[in-house]
Design an enzyme around this catalytic site. Structure first.
Site, PDB file in Angstrom:
ATOM      1  CD  GLU A 259      -8.527  -3.916  -0.623  1.00  0.00           C
ATOM      2  OE1 GLU A 259      -9.153  -4.157   0.432  1.00  0.00           O
ATOM      3  OE2 GLU A 259      -7.429  -4.436  -0.885  1.00  0.00           O
TER       4      GLU A 259
ATOM      5  CG  ASP B  19      -1.990  -1.115   1.130  1.00  0.00           C
ATOM      6  OD1 ASP B  19      -2.427  -1.431   0.005  1.00  0.00           O
ATOM      7  OD2 ASP B  19      -2.337  -1.677   2.174  1.00  0.00           O
TER       8      ASP B  19
END
Length: 336
Positions: free
Chosen positions: A209, A24
């Site tokens: 997401e 991420d």
């Protein structure tokens, strides 16, 4: 001559990954510096560099170490933003049970985010019944600030569906409208949760997401890139939502989802599960690059170390001014 040549080649090129590991990744370019962060589970770290292709020499600082047990675990997907002359970090955290993830915001009023102190502004309550939320991002469009994130339609019981939500904000830590779902996992490529070797989560999880705002070249379209399918599988990939720049972004009907992924695994080059896009310009702001993570094996064995690593590559634009992300490069490729 040989040595000279390889030195100048090294200066004009870089290789992925930027770090051996880190999931991420997210970065922001501000006043000649890149501010980079990725998930580190129990704290938030911030890196500063003038050359994002050379993270080994970046300055690194731990900017947040939680003390409150209710939000001291599983700090996921931090992102730094500069809003109204202050720095904000958005992330998700929980009390040890990932079903209790909430969104949190930190604020630092120092002109330099590596100085001063990040302080808790609080959690963002995304819905009255249950505010599970992860992977928040924020952006401004036509003078209005928005938050986009991944959440559940309702509290999970057994299976789980993660959807993309958007809401308007009255300030960087408070929503001013109800959440609106703008995407849910509907296609097969958004609903993969079992890896080829059979490893999987305890129950089905269908995933949208990691939303990320971007714009078409002439700014006539608002883009939200997002990730689909389980991040633990090789099928994790990037999808795209588009809306007309003049439309109401909090109306689900304004958003159109592309029916195929825009960035996905390349098994022949040993790149699996690419996701978590964010976009940064070159220092002269003439070119744009996408930061993302991927792994070089299809999936990690249950309980193994997370092998995702951050990568960076240039994007181009098509005739309509839409970004072309291309294909993820093989690790170790010399990139100009």
């Amino acid at each position: 001559g040989q040595k000279q040549e390889s030195v100048s080649a090294a200066k004009d090129t870089y290789v992925n990954p930027l770090f051996p590991e880190g999931a991420d990744p997210s970065a922001l370019f501000h006043n000649g510096k890149y501010y980079y962060t990725h998930g580190t589970e129990d704290k938030i770290m911030l890196w500063e560099t003038s050359d994002i292709t050379d993270m080994a020499h970046a300055v690194c600082k731990i900017v947040w170490k939680p003390q409150d047990p209710s939000n001291s675990c599983h700090l996921w997907a931090p992102e730094i933003h500069y809003i109204n002359d202050k720095w904000y970090i958005y992330y998700a955290a929980d009390d040890g049970n990932t079903d209790n993830h909430q969104l949190y915001v930190l604020e630092n009023s120092s002109p330099d985010p590596m100085e001063g102190k990040f302080e808790m502004k609080g959690s963002i309550i995304t819905n009255p019944e249950w505010n599970w939320g992860i992977q928040a991002t924020t952006f401004e469009h036509k003078g209005v600030r928005y938050l986009a994130w991944s959440g559940w339609p309702k509290r999970r019981t057994n299976a789980e569906t993660q959807c993309i939500y958007i809401a308007r904000m009255e300030n960087p830590w408070t929503l001013s409208s109800d959440r609106v779902m703008i995407a849910e996992p509907e296609y097969e490529w958004e609903r993969q949760w079992i890896s080829p070797d059979g490893s999987k989560t305890a129950y089905p999880i269908h995933v949208n997401e990691s939303p990320q705002f971007f714009e078409s070249k002439n700014k006539d379209k608002v883009l939200i890139y997002y990730c689909a399918s389980g991040s633990w599988t090789p099928y994790y990939c990037i999808g795209l939502l588009t809306a007309d720049a003049g439309s109401d972004l909090t109306n689900a009907a304004s958003w159109k989802k592309q029916d195929t992924p825009v960035f996905e695994q390349q098994p022949e080059d040993s790149v699996f599960g690419p996701g978590s896009p964010s976009f940064v310009p070159t220092p002269d702001e003439k070119e744009w690059y996408m930061l993302y993570h991927a792994r070089k094996i299809p999936n990690d064995a249950p309980g193994a170390t997370d092998s995702r690593s951050p990568r960076l590559q240039k994007i181009s634009w098509d005739a309509n001014g839409m970004p072309v992300l291309g294909k993820p490069c093989k690790e170790g490729t010399q990139i100009k």
